[in-house]
Scaffold this motif. Structure first.
Motif, PDB file in Angstrom:
ATOM      1  N   TYR A 147      -1.765 -17.748 -20.707  1.00 56.99           N
ATOM      2  CA  TYR A 147      -1.933 -19.080 -20.129  1.00 56.99           C
ATOM      3  C   TYR A 147      -0.687 -19.580 -19.408  1.00 56.99           C
ATOM      4  O   TYR A 147      -0.650 -20.737 -18.987  1.00 56.99           O
ATOM      5  CB  TYR A 147      -2.354 -20.070 -21.221  1.00 56.99           C
ATOM      6  N   VAL A 148       0.311 -18.732 -19.248  1.00 57.10           N
ATOM      7  CA  VAL A 148       1.485 -19.137 -18.479  1.00 57.10           C
ATOM      8  C   VAL A 148       1.264 -18.805 -17.012  1.00 57.10           C
ATOM      9  O   VAL A 148       0.512 -17.893 -16.680  1.00 57.10           O
ATOM     10  CB  VAL A 148       2.767 -18.441 -18.988  1.00 57.10           C
ATOM     11  N   ALA A 149       1.907 -19.557 -16.133  1.00 63.52           N
ATOM     12  CA  ALA A 149       1.788 -19.289 -14.700  1.00 63.52           C
ATOM     13  C   ALA A 149       2.571 -18.028 -14.347  1.00 63.52           C
ATOM     14  O   ALA A 149       3.668 -17.780 -14.865  1.00 63.52           O
ATOM     15  CB  ALA A 149       2.319 -20.477 -13.910  1.00 63.52           C
ATOM     16  N   LEU A 150       2.004 -17.234 -13.461  1.00 62.93           N
ATOM     17  CA  LEU A 150       2.672 -16.008 -13.032  1.00 62.93           C
ATOM     18  C   LEU A 150       3.705 -16.321 -11.956  1.00 62.93           C
ATOM     19  O   LEU A 150       3.409 -16.967 -10.952  1.00 62.93           O
ATOM     20  CB  LEU A 150       1.652 -15.011 -12.483  1.00 62.93           C
ATOM     21  N   ASN A 151       4.914 -15.865 -12.187  1.00 56.96           N
ATOM     22  CA  ASN A 151       5.985 -15.968 -11.193  1.00 56.96           C
ATOM     23  C   ASN A 151       7.017 -14.894 -11.519  1.00 56.96           C
ATOM     24  O   ASN A 151       6.815 -14.072 -12.421  1.00 56.96           O
ATOM     25  CB  ASN A 151       6.610 -17.372 -11.195  1.00 56.96           C
ATOM     26  N   GLU A 152       8.103 -14.911 -10.799  1.00 51.93           N
ATOM     27  CA  GLU A 152       9.106 -13.873 -11.002  1.00 51.93           C
ATOM     28  C   GLU A 152       9.699 -13.925 -12.408  1.00 51.93           C
ATOM     29  O   GLU A 152       9.987 -12.877 -13.010  1.00 51.93           O
ATOM     30  CB  GLU A 152      10.206 -14.004  -9.950  1.00 51.93           C
ATOM     31  N   ASP A 153       9.838 -15.122 -12.956  1.00 53.77           N
ATOM     32  CA  ASP A 153      10.429 -15.254 -14.289  1.00 53.77           C
ATOM     33  C   ASP A 153       9.496 -14.774 -15.398  1.00 53.77           C
ATOM     34  O   ASP A 153       9.945 -14.227 -16.408  1.00 53.77           O
ATOM     35  CB  ASP A 153      10.816 -16.715 -14.547  1.00 53.77           C
ATOM     36  N   SER A 154       8.200 -15.001 -15.225  1.00 51.72           N
ATOM     37  CA  SER A 154       7.247 -14.623 -16.277  1.00 51.72           C
ATOM     38  C   SER A 154       6.692 -13.222 -16.083  1.00 51.72           C
ATOM     39  O   SER A 154       5.915 -12.730 -16.911  1.00 51.72           O
ATOM     40  CB  SER A 154       6.073 -15.620 -16.311  1.00 51.72           C
ATOM     41  N   ALA A 155       7.065 -12.569 -15.006  1.00 54.96           N
ATOM     42  CA  ALA A 155       6.454 -11.290 -14.640  1.00 54.96           C
ATOM     43  C   ALA A 155       6.603 -10.230 -15.721  1.00 54.96           C
ATOM     44  O   ALA A 155       5.629  -9.545 -16.068  1.00 54.96           O
ATOM     45  CB  ALA A 155       7.051 -10.791 -13.324  1.00 54.96           C
ATOM     46  N   ASP A 156       7.793 -10.060 -16.282  1.00 53.75           N
ATOM     47  CA  ASP A 156       8.008  -8.994 -17.259  1.00 53.75           C
ATOM     48  C   ASP A 156       7.176  -9.216 -18.518  1.00 53.75           C
ATOM     49  O   ASP A 156       6.585  -8.274 -19.060  1.00 53.75           O
ATOM     50  CB  ASP A 156       9.488  -8.901 -17.623  1.00 53.75           C
ATOM     51  N   THR A 165       0.821  -1.218   0.000  1.00 52.03           N
ATOM     52  CA  THR A 165       0.000   0.000   0.000  1.00 52.03           C
ATOM     53  C   THR A 165       0.850   1.261   0.000  1.00 52.03           C
ATOM     54  O   THR A 165       0.298   2.365   0.080  1.00 52.03           O
ATOM     55  CB  THR A 165      -0.913   0.027   1.241  1.00 52.03           C
ATOM     56  N   GLY A 166       2.163   1.102  -0.082  1.00 54.45           N
ATOM     57  CA  GLY A 166       3.066   2.240   0.045  1.00 54.45           C
ATOM     58  C   GLY A 166       3.344   2.948  -1.260  1.00 54.45           C
ATOM     59  O   GLY A 166       2.592   2.862  -2.224  1.00 54.45           O
ATOM     60  N   ASP A 167       4.514   3.622  -1.302  1.00 54.57           N
ATOM     61  CA  ASP A 167       4.831   4.502  -2.422  1.00 54.57           C
ATOM     62  C   ASP A 167       5.718   3.854  -3.477  1.00 54.57           C
ATOM     63  O   ASP A 167       6.289   4.550  -4.326  1.00 54.57           O
ATOM     64  CB  ASP A 167       5.493   5.785  -1.915  1.00 54.57           C
ATOM     65  N   ALA A 168       5.825   2.543  -3.466  1.00 58.22           N
ATOM     66  CA  ALA A 168       6.576   1.865  -4.526  1.00 58.22           C
ATOM     67  C   ALA A 168       5.866   2.073  -5.867  1.00 58.22           C
ATOM     68  O   ALA A 168       4.666   2.361  -5.914  1.00 58.22           O
ATOM     69  CB  ALA A 168       6.689   0.372  -4.221  1.00 58.22           C
ATOM     70  N   SER A 169       6.608   1.927  -6.940  1.00 59.15           N
ATOM     71  CA  SER A 169       6.030   2.122  -8.273  1.00 59.15           C
ATOM     72  C   SER A 169       5.073   0.972  -8.600  1.00 59.15           C
ATOM     73  O   SER A 169       5.157  -0.104  -8.001  1.00 59.15           O
ATOM     74  CB  SER A 169       7.134   2.166  -9.327  1.00 59.15           C
ATOM     75  N   PRO A 170       4.153   1.177  -9.552  1.00 62.71           N
ATOM     76  CA  PRO A 170       3.262   0.085  -9.958  1.00 62.71           C
ATOM     77  C   PRO A 170       4.020  -1.176 -10.373  1.00 62.71           C
ATOM     78  O   PRO A 170       3.608  -2.296 -10.038  1.00 62.71           O
ATOM     79  CB  PRO A 170       2.473   0.682 -11.121  1.00 62.71           C
ATOM     80  N   TYR A 171       5.127  -1.003 -11.090  1.00 63.79           N
ATOM     81  CA  TYR A 171       5.896  -2.176 -11.509  1.00 63.79           C
ATOM     82  C   TYR A 171       6.473  -2.910 -10.304  1.00 63.79           C
ATOM     83  O   TYR A 171       6.445  -4.152 -10.243  1.00 63.79           O
ATOM     84  CB  TYR A 171       7.027  -1.771 -12.463  1.00 63.79           C
ATOM     85  N   GLU A 172       6.998  -2.170  -9.343  1.00 60.88           N
ATOM     86  CA  GLU A 172       7.570  -2.808  -8.156  1.00 60.88           C
ATOM     87  C   GLU A 172       6.505  -3.570  -7.371  1.00 60.88           C
ATOM     88  O   GLU A 172       6.758  -4.665  -6.861  1.00 60.88           O
ATOM     89  CB  GLU A 172       8.229  -1.752  -7.266  1.00 60.88           C
ATOM     90  N   LYS A 173       5.312  -3.014  -7.286  1.00 60.06           N
ATOM     91  CA  LYS A 173       4.222  -3.700  -6.594  1.00 60.06           C
ATOM     92  C   LYS A 173       3.801  -4.959  -7.350  1.00 60.06           C
ATOM     93  O   LYS A 173       3.555  -6.008  -6.750  1.00 60.06           O
ATOM     94  CB  LYS A 173       3.028  -2.755  -6.426  1.00 60.06           C
ATOM     95  N   PHE A 174       3.719  -4.858  -8.662  1.00 57.03           N
ATOM     96  CA  PHE A 174       3.380  -6.028  -9.461  1.00 57.03           C
ATOM     97  C   PHE A 174       4.427  -7.121  -9.309  1.00 57.03           C
ATOM     98  O   PHE A 174       4.095  -8.311  -9.171  1.00 57.03           O
ATOM     99  CB  PHE A 174       3.239  -5.645 -10.937  1.00 57.03           C
ATOM    100  N   LEU A 175       5.695  -6.745  -9.331  1.00 59.33           N
ATOM    101  CA  LEU A 175       6.759  -7.733  -9.187  1.00 59.33           C
ATOM    102  C   LEU A 175       6.700  -8.397  -7.809  1.00 59.33           C
ATOM    103  O   LEU A 175       6.927  -9.610  -7.681  1.00 59.33           O
ATOM    104  CB  LEU A 175       8.119  -7.069  -9.399  1.00 59.33           C
ATOM    105  N   ALA A 176       6.366  -7.633  -6.784  1.00 63.39           N
ATOM    106  CA  ALA A 176       6.219  -8.209  -5.448  1.00 63.39           C
ATOM    107  C   ALA A 176       5.077  -9.222  -5.422  1.00 63.39           C
ATOM    108  O   ALA A 176       5.175 -10.274  -4.764  1.00 63.39           O
ATOM    109  CB  ALA A 176       5.971  -7.106  -4.428  1.00 63.39           C
ATOM    110  N   TRP A 177       4.004  -8.919  -6.147  1.00 66.15           N
ATOM    111  CA  TRP A 177       2.884  -9.870  -6.226  1.00 66.15           C
ATOM    112  C   TRP A 177       3.302 -11.107  -7.026  1.00 66.15           C
ATOM    113  O   TRP A 177       2.984 -12.238  -6.651  1.00 66.15           O
ATOM    114  CB  TRP A 177       1.663  -9.200  -6.848  1.00 66.15           C
ATOM    115  N   ALA A 178       4.028 -10.901  -8.116  1.00 65.17           N
ATOM    116  CA  ALA A 178       4.484 -12.034  -8.934  1.00 65.17           C
ATOM    117  C   ALA A 178       5.375 -12.971  -8.116  1.00 65.17           C
ATOM    118  O   ALA A 178       5.317 -14.200  -8.274  1.00 65.17           O
ATOM    119  CB  ALA A 178       5.225 -11.528 -10.164  1.00 65.17           C
ATOM    120  N   LYS A 179       6.186 -12.417  -7.233  1.00 64.19           N
ATOM    121  CA  LYS A 179       7.028 -13.243  -6.366  1.00 64.19           C
ATOM    122  C   LYS A 179       6.197 -14.005  -5.339  1.00 64.19           C
ATOM    123  O   LYS A 179       6.584 -15.092  -4.878  1.00 64.19           O
ATOM    124  CB  LYS A 179       8.055 -12.366  -5.647  1.00 64.19           C
ATOM    125  N   THR A 180       5.062 -13.450  -4.990  1.00 61.16           N
ATOM    126  CA  THR A 180       4.210 -14.063  -3.964  1.00 61.16           C
ATOM    127  C   THR A 180       3.362 -15.194  -4.525  1.00 61.16           C
ATOM    128  O   THR A 180       3.105 -16.193  -3.836  1.00 61.16           O
ATOM    129  CB  THR A 180       3.300 -12.986  -3.343  1.00 61.16           C
TER     130      THR A 180
END
Length: 475
Positions: free
Chosen positions: A115-124, A76-91
């Protein structure tokens, strides 16, 4: 072995696949309880990034990210949208077994053809693909609603709301009906610091000077009738704790006056005030032909430090475990004895209450209305595979699963309509299992209407959306 979330997922037999593919899959949606913004629908809000549409306001995901050790800056903080998305992808790979894992990938598949699974590798790759689709010209939330085949949306609205966007949507060319739901919780919580200010807003919206409790009731009545004119056919109440204590109008009037002046009232006085007011409101709903919803047993804002920092609805709520059977039956009976109990949907956030609610519904059925009192769908912490199965099996054990009005989203996200698919797959697999076990005939003439009714038609009929009315555009 099935492929990951292919067309057969959650469907464990050919019978289940047949029932889902032919009878459930293409049914429209009535989302009779959600927290979507009518303003955003009217303005056809668009999103720049997947983080904006996926993570802003989604306390389901926020809770999981915190549990995975993600710093609040990336939630919920001031990280950029991409940083928040990447944090979710890692989760996401860490939440296998949680329904949000399934919903995440359903949303990627159904709305963005990924149709690929979301993870840190597929995030970008997913970040770029979804963002490019979101930024297409003319792509907004209305497209998402239309793509989900949603016929009716019932938003959650305070009695003091102007409903201006519902009015404008009604006059627009948007085919989905967006209707208000009457949620007067702030008028019931008279011990909250916001109560006095809310009374002032109610005065203004109803154009009634509120000098006493009877004026207050008149203002609520006026606003309910205004909601009805705009198309509202549903009310909703958050009964985090169910209270019941009878009192006279004179006694409740004195309680109201003290609360309005800023004096804190006792628990017994609160019970008396809520009992009288809920009874009054229930009679209004009955006269208007509305459906009344009680959402029971939430324990809200448990983390005071984070509440002070972020406010409500930020992921710090839980189940309550209070006793509900006696006060709830007395509350319903106070309306029933005057032949004024409206159609009612009962939900509890605690699954221990499933048999309690299912049995209570059977005590108040009648009036020639099929499923008049509903044991509502698995809600919030329970809208999981096991939670949905438990709710439906309990309903089937004690009542009529065939009259169930089915799924809702209870969501703030325009991508959450895939939850209806999740529910329908689970429903079809449950019925197919009974067929495979020889408990139910393998008879499409029996099963087809049952599945289509639970998926859509029961809600359409129950809420009155199958009728042409002066202020309702649903046919």
């Amino acid at each position: 072995m099935k492929n990951f979330m292919d067309e057969k997922f959650l469907l464990s037999s050919k019978t289940a696949q047949h029932l889902y593919d032919n009878y459930a899959k293409d049914m429209p949606i009535i989302d009779y309880h959600c927290h979507l913004s009518p303003k955003e629908i009217y303005e056809n809000k668009s999103y720049k990034t997947i983080a904006d549409i996926w993570l802003d306001g989604d306390h389901y995901k926020w809770r999981l990210m915190r549990a995975n050790g993600i710093e609040e800056k990336y939630i919920t903080g001031d990280a950029s949208p991409y940083e928040k998305f990447l944090a979710w992808a890692k989760t996401v790979p860490k939440i296998i077994g949680n329904p949000v894992y399934t919903w995440t990938h359903l949303e990627l598949q159904r709305y963005f053809n990924i149709y690929v699974a979301l993870n840190e590798d597929s995030a970008d790759e997913i970040w770029e693909s979804v963002n490019s689709q979101l930024n297409r010209e003319g792509f907004g939330v209305r497209k998402l609603i239309e793509a989900s085949n949603v016929k009716v949306i019932c938003t959650t609205d305070d009695p003091v709301d102007s409903l201006e966007y519902h009015q404008q949507l009604k006059e627009s060319n948007f085919e989905t009906a967006v209707l208000p739901s009457f949620r007067p919780d702030k008028g019931l919580e008279l011990n909250r610091d916001t109560f006095k200010d809310w009374i002032g807003m109610l005065e203004e919206s109803a154009d009634i000077e509120i000098n006493n409790y009877e004026d207050f009731l008149a203002a609520l009545d006026a606003r309910a009738h205004y909601f009805h004119e705009v198309g509202g056919r549903v009310s909703d109440h958050a009964l985090d704790e169910v209270l019941y204590e009878e009192a006279s109008l004179e006694e409740v009037s004195k309680i109201f006056a003290r609360a309005k002046s800023g004096i804190k009232i006792s628990r017994s006085e609160e019970a008396k005030y809520k009992t009288y007011t809920l009874n009054f409101l229930g009679k209004i709903y009955s006269k208007l032909g509305w459906v009344m919803q009680y959402h029971i047993s939430a324990l809200r804002n448990n983390n005071s430090r984070m509440f002070d920092k972020l406010g409500p609805d930020t992921g710090f709520d839980s189940m309550n475990d209070g006793q509900i059977a006696e006060p709830l039956t007395k509350l319903l009976n106070s309306l029933e004895k005057d032949d004024a109990l409206p159609k009612t949907v009962l939900y509890s956030l605690n699954p221990k209450d499933n048999p309690v609610l299912a049995s209570i519904t059977g005590s108040f059925q009648g009036g020639g209305i099929a499923g008049k009192i509903q044991f509502g769908t698995a809600w919030w912490f329970n809208d999981t595979k096991e939670g949905m199965l438990s709710q439906m099996k309990t309903l089937a054990d004690m009542g009529l699963l065939s009259q169930f009005i089915g799924m809702l989203t209870d969501s703030r996200s325009f991508l959450s309509y895939t939850r209806h698919e999740y529910f329908r797959r689970i429903l079809c697999d449950l019925l197919a299992g009974w067929v495979e076990n020889g408990e139910v005939p393998n008879d499409d003439d029996l099963l087809k209407p049952m599945i289509q009714n639970i998926s859509y038609k029961n809600a359409e009929h129950y809420l009155g959306f199958n009728k042409k009315a002066e202020n309702l555009t649903i046919s």
